[in-house]
Design an enzyme around this catalytic site. Structure first.
Site, mmCIF file in Angstrom:
data_model
loop_
_atom_site.group_PDB
_atom_site.id
_atom_site.type_symbol
_atom_site.label_atom_id
_atom_site.label_comp_id
_atom_site.label_asym_id
_atom_site.label_seq_id
_atom_site.Cartn_x
_atom_site.Cartn_y
_atom_site.Cartn_z
ATOM 1 N N TRP A 1 0.824 -1.207 0.000
ATOM 2 C CA TRP A 1 0.000 0.000 0.000
ATOM 3 C C TRP A 1 0.862 1.262 0.000
ATOM 4 O O TRP A 1 0.576 2.221 -0.730
ATOM 5 C CB TRP A 1 -0.928 -0.001 1.216
ATOM 6 C CG TRP A 1 -1.828 1.200 1.290
ATOM 7 C CD1 TRP A 1 -3.057 1.349 0.726
ATOM 8 C CD2 TRP A 1 -1.548 2.444 1.953
ATOM 9 N NE1 TRP A 1 -3.577 2.593 1.001
ATOM 10 C CE2 TRP A 1 -2.669 3.298 1.751
ATOM 11 C CE3 TRP A 1 -0.468 2.925 2.698
ATOM 12 C CZ2 TRP A 1 -2.726 4.579 2.267
ATOM 13 C CZ3 TRP A 1 -0.527 4.208 3.211
ATOM 14 C CH2 TRP A 1 -1.655 5.023 2.993
ATOM 15 N N ASP B 1 -5.903 -3.144 -1.393
ATOM 16 C CA ASP B 1 -5.889 -3.339 0.054
ATOM 17 C C ASP B 1 -6.361 -2.101 0.813
ATOM 18 O O ASP B 1 -6.460 -2.126 2.042
ATOM 19 C CB ASP B 1 -4.484 -3.721 0.531
ATOM 20 C CG ASP B 1 -4.045 -5.071 -0.010
ATOM 21 O OD1 ASP B 1 -4.861 -6.009 0.017
ATOM 22 O OD2 ASP B 1 -2.896 -5.191 -0.466
ATOM 23 N N ASP B 2 -6.637 -1.033 0.092
ATOM 24 C CA ASP B 2 -7.043 0.214 0.733
ATOM 25 C C ASP B 2 -8.500 0.124 1.187
ATOM 26 O O ASP B 2 -9.399 -0.191 0.398
ATOM 27 C CB ASP B 2 -6.871 1.376 -0.260
ATOM 28 C CG ASP B 2 -7.150 2.718 0.370
ATOM 29 O OD1 ASP B 2 -6.219 3.339 0.866
ATOM 30 O OD2 ASP B 2 -8.336 3.136 0.367
ATOM 31 N N PHE B 3 -8.736 0.407 2.473
ATOM 32 C CA PHE B 3 -10.093 0.295 3.015
ATOM 33 C C PHE B 3 -11.067 1.200 2.273
ATOM 34 O O PHE B 3 -12.194 0.801 1.958
ATOM 35 C CB PHE B 3 -10.103 0.630 4.502
ATOM 36 C CG PHE B 3 -11.502 0.694 5.082
ATOM 37 C CD1 PHE B 3 -12.175 -0.470 5.426
ATOM 38 C CD2 PHE B 3 -12.146 1.911 5.253
ATOM 39 C CE1 PHE B 3 -13.479 -0.423 5.930
ATOM 40 C CE2 PHE B 3 -13.440 1.971 5.751
ATOM 41 C CZ PHE B 3 -14.111 0.792 6.095
#
Length: 219
Positions: free
Chosen positions: A146, A165-167
Site C-alpha cells: 500500500w 488493500d485500501d479500506f
C-alpha cells in the site's frame, strides 16, 4: 510516464469519460462526483516521499505534521535531510521526534537503501515498471505494498494503480455496487480490469462514493 502538467487535465477528462462508459454505476458515480481533481505531488525524491509516507502511517494528520516538523528541525541546514545525515543520527534522536521504534527502523532502512541505490532516485524510478518498483521497495522492512502504491500514485503520477488493500477503495466499491460486504483483494483486482488504463482515477472516485447514497437508491 511523463508528469502531468496541472494546466493540462486532458488525461483526467479522458479517464472520467472511460470510467463513465464502464457501466451504469460508474456513469452515476462520475456524474455525481464531477470532474477529477486528483493532485499528485511529484517534486519529491522517492526516499523523501517514502519517509513522509511512513511518518503518516496510522496517525492523525496533525500528529504526523508535528512529528515531521520535529524531525526536520534536527536538520535545519536543508529542506530535507540527506540519507547520510539520517544514518548519522542516533535512533534515540529520531525516537524523540515521536517515531515508534518500528518507524525509526524503517526510516533508517530507507536512508540506507537510498545511499546504496536500492531506493532509486526520481529519474530511475520514472523509468521502472510498477511491479518492479513494488518488488524492489517492499523488500525494505516496514514498507508494504500500500505504501508503495501511494508513492506510485502521488509521487510518480502513475495513472493505472488500484490499491486493492485500501479500506476506502474497497468500501467505496461496496457502496457503488450495493454489495453486502467489501470485496476481497482478488475480486476487486478482477473488477479493476475494466477500469484500465485509469485505475488510479477509479480509486480517486471510489474514495468519494457518497456515504449516504447508493446507485441502487437512485433507481
Amino acid at each position: 510516464m511523463p508528469p502531468i502538467a496541472p494546466e493540462n487535465p486532458v488525461p483526467y477528462r479522458d479517464a472520467s469519460a472511460h470510467l463513465a462508459g464502464v457501466d451504469a454505476d460508474w456513469a452515476w458515480l462520475v456524474a455525481t462526483v464531477g470532474p477529477c481533481t486528483h493532485a499528485p505531488k511529484p517534486a519529491r525524491e522517492p526516499y523523501e516521499a517514502l519517509i513522509r509516507a511512513v511518518a503518516y502511517q496510522q496517525l492523525h494528520v496533525r500528529a504526523a505534521d508535528a512529528m515531521v516538523a520535529r524531525f526536520l528541525a534536527l536538520f535545519p541546514e536543508a529542506p530535507f535531510p540527506t540519507p547520510q545525515q539520517i544514518l548519522a543520527t542516533a535512533p534515540e534522536a529520531l525516537r524523540a521526534c515521536g517515531f515508534s521504534t518500528r518507524k525509526v527502523a524503517t526510516i533508517q532502512a530507507l536512508a540506507a537503501g537510498a545511499a546504496s541505490g536500492l531506493v532509486p532516485g526520481r529519474e530511475e524510478a520514472l523509468a521502472l515498471e510498477d511491479d518492479a518498483l513494488v518488488a524492489r521497495l517492499t523488500a525494505l522492512p516496514g514498507i508494504g505494498r500500500w505504501t508503495v502504491e501511494m508513492f506510485l500514485i502521488y509521487t510518480l503520477e502513475r495513472l493505472d494503480i488500484l490499491p486493492v488493500d485500501d479500506f476506502g477503495v474497497r468500501d467505496g466499491y461496496r457502496r457503488l455496487k450495493s454489495l453486502p460486504a467489501a470485496p476481497g483483494r482478488r475480486e476487486l483486482a478482477a473488477a479493476g480490469d475494466a477500469l484500465r488504463p485509469y485505475r488510479t482515477i477509479a480509486a480517486w472516485y471510489l474514495w468519494r462514493v457518497p456515504k449516504d447514497k447508493t446507485p441502487a437508491a437512485t433507481a
